[in-house]
Structures are given as structure tokens and as C-alpha cells.
Scaffold this motif. Sequence first.
Motif, PDB file in Angstrom:
ATOM      1  N   TYR A  60       0.837  -1.325  -0.113  1.00  0.00           N
ATOM      2  CA  TYR A  60       0.004  -0.135   0.033  1.00  0.00           C
ATOM      3  C   TYR A  60       0.869   1.301  -0.225  1.00  0.00           C
ATOM      4  O   TYR A  60       0.374   2.259  -0.095  1.00  0.00           O
ATOM      5  N   SER A  61       2.124   1.107   0.322  1.00  0.00           N
ATOM      6  CA  SER A  61       2.979   2.362   0.400  1.00  0.00           C
ATOM      7  C   SER A  61       4.300   2.448  -0.236  1.00  0.00           C
ATOM      8  O   SER A  61       5.219   3.342  -0.207  1.00  0.00           O
ATOM      9  N   SER A  62       4.658   0.960  -1.163  1.00  0.00           N
ATOM     10  CA  SER A  62       5.851   1.060  -1.999  1.00  0.00           C
ATOM     11  C   SER A  62       5.599   1.019  -3.435  1.00  0.00           C
ATOM     12  O   SER A  62       4.443   1.036  -3.950  1.00  0.00           O
ATOM     13  N   ILE A  63       6.942   1.473  -3.924  1.00  0.00           N
ATOM     14  CA  ILE A  63       6.656   1.350  -5.416  1.00  0.00           C
ATOM     15  C   ILE A  63       6.830  -0.127  -5.907  1.00  0.00           C
ATOM     16  O   ILE A  63       7.580  -0.912  -5.381  1.00  0.00           O
ATOM     17  N   ILE A  64       5.666  -0.565  -6.947  1.00  0.00           N
ATOM     18  CA  ILE A  64       5.777  -1.976  -7.202  1.00  0.00           C
ATOM     19  C   ILE A  64       6.253  -2.099  -8.655  1.00  0.00           C
ATOM     20  O   ILE A  64       5.520  -1.069  -9.566  1.00  0.00           O
ATOM     21  N   ASP A  65       6.975  -2.948  -8.961  1.00  0.00           N
ATOM     22  CA  ASP A  65       7.186  -3.187 -10.315  1.00  0.00           C
ATOM     23  C   ASP A  65       6.208  -4.105 -10.737  1.00  0.00           C
ATOM     24  O   ASP A  65       6.248  -5.556 -10.529  1.00  0.00           O
ATOM     25  N   LEU A  66       5.322  -3.793 -11.722  1.00  0.00           N
ATOM     26  CA  LEU A  66       4.573  -4.624 -12.620  1.00  0.00           C
ATOM     27  C   LEU A  66       5.164  -5.085 -13.759  1.00  0.00           C
ATOM     28  O   LEU A  66       5.510  -4.439 -14.725  1.00  0.00           O
ATOM     29  N   LEU A 143      11.454   7.335  -1.431  1.00  0.00           N
ATOM     30  CA  LEU A 143      10.225   6.892  -0.825  1.00  0.00           C
ATOM     31  C   LEU A 143      10.732   5.419   0.174  1.00  0.00           C
ATOM     32  O   LEU A 143      11.198   4.705  -0.483  1.00  0.00           O
ATOM     33  N   PRO A 144      10.551   5.693   1.315  1.00  0.00           N
ATOM     34  CA  PRO A 144      10.797   4.578   2.306  1.00  0.00           C
ATOM     35  C   PRO A 144       9.285   3.903   2.246  1.00  0.00           C
ATOM     36  O   PRO A 144       8.281   4.054   1.884  1.00  0.00           O
ATOM     37  N   GLU A 145       9.694   2.406   2.891  1.00  0.00           N
ATOM     38  CA  GLU A 145       8.509   1.644   3.108  1.00  0.00           C
ATOM     39  C   GLU A 145       7.683   2.066   4.330  1.00  0.00           C
ATOM     40  O   GLU A 145       6.388   2.035   4.296  1.00  0.00           O
ATOM     41  N   TYR A 146       8.428   2.614   5.343  1.00  0.00           N
ATOM     42  CA  TYR A 146       7.785   3.205   6.668  1.00  0.00           C
ATOM     43  C   TYR A 146       8.655   4.209   7.170  1.00  0.00           C
ATOM     44  O   TYR A 146       9.858   4.445   6.886  1.00  0.00           O
ATOM     45  N   ILE A 147       8.240   4.860   8.299  1.00  0.00           N
ATOM     46  CA  ILE A 147       9.290   5.839   8.822  1.00  0.00           C
ATOM     47  C   ILE A 147       9.138   5.426  10.418  1.00  0.00           C
ATOM     48  O   ILE A 147       8.170   5.376  10.944  1.00  0.00           O
ATOM     49  N   GLU A 148      10.223   5.526  11.063  1.00  0.00           N
ATOM     50  CA  GLU A 148      10.317   5.243  12.526  1.00  0.00           C
ATOM     51  C   GLU A 148      10.243   6.350  13.387  1.00  0.00           C
ATOM     52  O   GLU A 148      10.885   7.498  13.067  1.00  0.00           O
ATOM     53  N   VAL A 149       9.771   6.085  14.247  1.00  0.00           N
ATOM     54  CA  VAL A 149       9.558   7.119  15.458  1.00  0.00           C
ATOM     55  C   VAL A 149       9.913   6.582  16.730  1.00  0.00           C
ATOM     56  O   VAL A 149       9.319   5.763  17.403  1.00  0.00           O
ATOM     57  N   ASP A 150      11.069   7.207  17.187  1.00  0.00           N
ATOM     58  CA  ASP A 150      11.777   6.684  18.343  1.00  0.00           C
ATOM     59  C   ASP A 150      11.078   7.360  19.619  1.00  0.00           C
ATOM     60  O   ASP A 150      11.185   8.499  19.703  1.00  0.00           O
ATOM     61  N   LEU A 151      10.482   6.630  20.522  1.00  0.00           N
ATOM     62  CA  LEU A 151       9.866   7.333  21.671  1.00  0.00           C
ATOM     63  C   LEU A 151      10.668   6.826  22.894  1.00  0.00           C
ATOM     64  O   LEU A 151      10.014   6.876  24.060  1.00  0.00           O
ATOM     65  N   GLY A 152      11.930   6.590  22.752  1.00  0.00           N
ATOM     66  CA  GLY A 152      12.766   6.121  23.973  1.00  0.00           C
ATOM     67  C   GLY A 152      12.902   7.286  24.851  1.00  0.00           C
ATOM     68  O   GLY A 152      12.999   7.114  26.090  1.00  0.00           O
ATOM     69  N   LYS A 166      11.691  12.681  12.657  1.00  0.00           N
ATOM     70  CA  LYS A 166      12.829  12.882  11.789  1.00  0.00           C
ATOM     71  C   LYS A 166      12.647  12.076  10.667  1.00  0.00           C
ATOM     72  O   LYS A 166      12.528  10.882  10.577  1.00  0.00           O
ATOM     73  N   LEU A 167      12.436  12.823   9.539  1.00  0.00           N
ATOM     74  CA  LEU A 167      12.377  12.301   8.291  1.00  0.00           C
ATOM     75  C   LEU A 167      13.595  11.817   7.560  1.00  0.00           C
ATOM     76  O   LEU A 167      14.618  12.371   7.685  1.00  0.00           O
ATOM     77  N   PRO A 168      13.549  10.809   6.760  1.00  0.00           N
ATOM     78  CA  PRO A 168      14.762  10.302   6.070  1.00  0.00           C
ATOM     79  C   PRO A 168      14.943  11.616   4.899  1.00  0.00           C
ATOM     80  O   PRO A 168      14.124  12.329   4.495  1.00  0.00           O
ATOM     81  N   ALA A 169      16.206  11.816   4.324  1.00  0.00           N
ATOM     82  CA  ALA A 169      16.524  12.598   3.512  1.00  0.00           C
ATOM     83  C   ALA A 169      15.647  12.567   2.105  1.00  0.00           C
ATOM     84  O   ALA A 169      15.270  11.520   1.595  1.00  0.00           O
ATOM     85  N   GLY A 170      15.219  13.792   1.613  1.00  0.00           N
ATOM     86  CA  GLY A 170      14.504  13.775   0.522  1.00  0.00           C
ATOM     87  C   GLY A 170      12.919  13.923   0.753  1.00  0.00           C
ATOM     88  O   GLY A 170      12.116  14.082  -0.131  1.00  0.00           O
TER      89      GLY A 170
END
Length: 233
Positions: A60-66, A143-152, A166-170
Amino acid sequence: MAKIHEIPAELRKDEGKGASRRLRHADVVPAILYGGKEQPQSIQFVHKDVYMASQHEWFYSSIIDLKIDGKNQKALLRDLQRHPYKQRLLHLDFQRVSENEALKIRVPLHFLNQEKSPAGKTAGVLVTHELNEILVSCLPKDLPEYIEVDLGNLSVGDIVHLSDLKLPAGLEIPELKLGKEHDVAVVLAKLGKEEVEEAPAADVAAAAPAAPAKGGKAPAKAPAAPAAPAKKK
């Protein structure tokens, strides 16, 4: 960049509701591929292949190679129709992806270290995830598959906003360009309170029977109404 997943597909020649019904009876899922500078294409999938893919978050959130008749086409899932009660997919919509054009898509959030945080270790603290995915804008390569949210480091009373992620670059969050009121909460850490409903004192007193005074007698019962006189014969 997220891993690109491949799903085999075929061009579909027959169109219309009747043709779609025949495909579904044959365990085939009709679909459409649109966007870019090319004309929309009617395609189809083996139900087992695309259904297994639909059980994964990346679908649902990644680029798919058809892989359409041996040729690869990068695309994003834009719509999916399911059977109301059967485990069946009825129709899929895919949008072509251009490497040089930014795209907007919702990406899931993965929350880390919540149990190890000060809030997670404190009894009675309720940590709520107000959002489980966010809309981002980026080029396909970023485009990442998900974004990590560190709640430590999450403590009691903390609020994690969109702007705190904290978003990945781009990557960008388009909503943050619309004003501060769009910088909504993603995570809340607050003390949980149990609300106990108590009956008003006046209602309790009215419902309870009157108690006799100490050493006294119980209140006398009201006298019965006199019987009606008998009629003379």
C-alpha cells in the motif's frame, strides 16, 4: 529507498462488466494502469499472486514493479476494491511512477522503544498514537516503506507533533506548509484516569428506607381504608 517489489501481470483485452465477472470466476483480478504520458492500460493479475501481496504493508505504500507481459512498469497502488465478505479482491487501480516527478503517498509509522521510555515505565500512563501513517512528498528514489518514530525519551505529558518527526532525506510533509494549525499531534503521553459515576446523595437518600430512631419504634403503618358498608337486602 524502499525495496521495489515485483508482481506479474498481463494485458487485458476484454473489457466491461461481463468480462470482469468472467475473469473473477477464473481467479483473475481485473485492474487499470494509468498516469504518465501513456494511455491507460487494462491489465489483470492472478488472484493468488496479488492477494498474497495485499497482505503485506509494503503493498500500500511502496513502488511496485508490475511485470506486464515481460516489461517492467513502476507503479503505486491507488485504489483497491474488496468483496464485502469473501477474501477476494475485485479490482485494482495503479498509477505509473516517473523517476523525475515528485509523488504524494501515505507512509506508515513504526513506533520504537515505547516500553523502554519513562512514560512507558510509569504506571497509569496512557500512550496513544493519534496517527499511524502520514502523507509525504518525495521523488520515487527517496520513498521509504515506513518511517521510524523513536519514543525512547517520551515522558509523561509529552506530545510528539508532525514537526518533531525525523524524516529520511528527500522527504517532506506537505501539511506543515499550510500553517501551525496543521502541525497535529502524532503521539500523546498522559495519565489515565478512571471515571467513576456516583449517584447523587439526594437520590441515594430517597431510595433508602427510613431507619427507626435509636431505642424507638419503627414508624407505624398507615391505617387501612375503612370497608364500604354492606347494602341492605
